[in-house]
Design a protein around this motif. Structure first.
Motif, short mmCIF file in Angstrom:
data_model
loop_
_atom_site.label_atom_id
_atom_site.label_comp_id
_atom_site.label_asym_id
_atom_site.label_seq_id
_atom_site.Cartn_x
_atom_site.Cartn_y
_atom_site.Cartn_z
N TRP A 1 29.04 26.14 -70.10
CA TRP A 1 29.00 27.53 -69.70
C TRP A 1 29.97 28.33 -70.54
O TRP A 1 30.91 27.79 -71.13
N GLU B 1 32.42 31.95 -70.42
CA GLU B 1 33.16 32.61 -69.35
C GLU B 1 33.87 33.85 -69.89
O GLU B 1 34.41 33.85 -71.00
N VAL C 1 28.98 34.04 -60.80
CA VAL C 1 28.33 32.99 -61.60
C VAL C 1 26.86 33.35 -61.76
O VAL C 1 26.14 33.51 -60.78
N LEU D 1 30.89 33.84 -65.15
CA LEU D 1 30.52 32.56 -65.75
C LEU D 1 29.01 32.57 -65.98
O LEU D 1 28.24 32.95 -65.10
N VAL E 1 26.14 30.03 -66.82
CA VAL E 1 25.90 28.58 -66.81
C VAL E 1 24.50 28.27 -67.31
O VAL E 1 23.51 28.85 -66.86
N LEU F 1 31.36 24.68 -60.94
CA LEU F 1 32.27 25.45 -60.08
C LEU F 1 33.54 24.66 -59.78
O LEU F 1 34.64 25.23 -59.73
N ALA G 1 32.52 31.33 -55.10
CA ALA G 1 31.85 32.16 -56.09
C ALA G 1 30.71 32.96 -55.49
O ALA G 1 30.13 32.58 -54.47
N LEU H 1 27.03 33.96 -56.47
CA LEU H 1 26.01 33.50 -57.40
C LEU H 1 24.94 34.56 -57.56
O LEU H 1 24.35 35.03 -56.58
#
Length: 270
Positions: free
Chosen positions: A15, A17, A26, A54, A56, A85, A93, A95
């Motif tokens: 990922w 960031e 995320v 983030l 991913v 995570l 987080a 999402l």
């Protein structure tokens, strides 16, 4: 770019960031996509600026590894996302997950509720056996052998075309086919039932051009906020990025009132 192992054999999920404040946000992509391509411009939007973000890539997609002995079930994708995570110290987080990524996010929140504080689902798959027009159904109709080595992958790239093909061609054909097959099969309980049973703030975003959301009343009765993104279809982050970012941020639909921005604490349940 960061990475962590997600299989006993040492395969790695990766990922990128962006630094920021508050609970991590995320972003999780859909089938045959990649997170930064679909979401970096959303994270940079003024409505969401300043948040730790983030991006991913799920196993078999983008920059992540594509182990041949991995099953690519929704549960296994969720476990891999959970490993991110954990490694990133991103518990609690929020999402933001599109399409298949939304199904994966729901499964993760169901299996490991302490990791997820809020879900924003952009036309996430909630039920098994989607319409035959869905991308996953088109891929799953091939056998794995035919898709990987018999021309099915190439036919699919020609059929989907455009921006989707640009990221799908980066995906591993085996991982793509297995992911699509398990997405069509769904989970038990279904993703819809998992979502309805969660006790965190949940928002489901439906593109206005995609038509009515099946089962909307049941979702709303379970406390899921359902919101329509105007002028947008399935890829709403491209079709109407301003409206999509506002919805992710928790801005009110009519532009007035006491909307709660994600930067100020979206746990109010917008």
């Amino acid at each position: 770019m960061r990475e962590t192992e997600f299989t006993a054999g040492g395969a790695r999920i990766r990922w990128t960031e962006a630094r920021g404040e508050g609970a991590p946000v995320v972003y999780v992509h859909g089938l045959g996509a990649a997170s930064a391509v679909y979401h970096a411009h959303i994270a940079a939007h003024p409505a969401l600026g300043g948040r730790r973000s983030l991006f991913v890539d799920l196993p078999g997609h983008g920059t992540s590894d594509r182990p041949a002995d991995f099953g690519y079930t929704l549960e296994e994708h969720a476990d891999a996302l959970g490993a991110v995570l954990d490694a990133a110290g991103a518990g609690g987080a929020e999402l933001v997950a599109h399409s298949m990524g939304g199904a994966v996010a729901v499964v993760l929140a169901h299996r490991r509720p302490g990791l997820v504080s809020r879900l924003v689902l952009a036309e996430a798959n909630l039920d098994p056996d989607p319409p035959v027009t869905a991308g996953s159904s088109g891929i799953a109709r091939y056998t794995e052998e035919t898709f990987v080595r018999g021309g099915g992958f190439e036919e699919t790239l020609d059929r989907v075309g455009g921006a989707w093909a640009a990221t799908m061609r980066l995906a591993d054909p085996t991982g793509l086919h297995r992911s699509a097959t398990w997405l069509v099969r769904g989970t038990r309980p279904t993703m819809r039932r998992m979502l309805m049973g969660l006790r965190i703030p949940r928002t489901y975003l439906q593109g206005a051009l995609s038509g009515e959301l099946a089962g909307r009343e049941g979702l709303e009765a379970a406390g899921v906020v359902v919101r329509t993104v105007p002028g947008a279809g399935h890829v709403m982050m491209f079709d109407n990025p301003d409206a999509f970012a506002a919805a992710v941020a928790g801005a009110p639909e009519d532009g007035g009132g006491e909307g709660v921005r994600i930067a100020d604490g979206a746990r109010a349940g917008r």
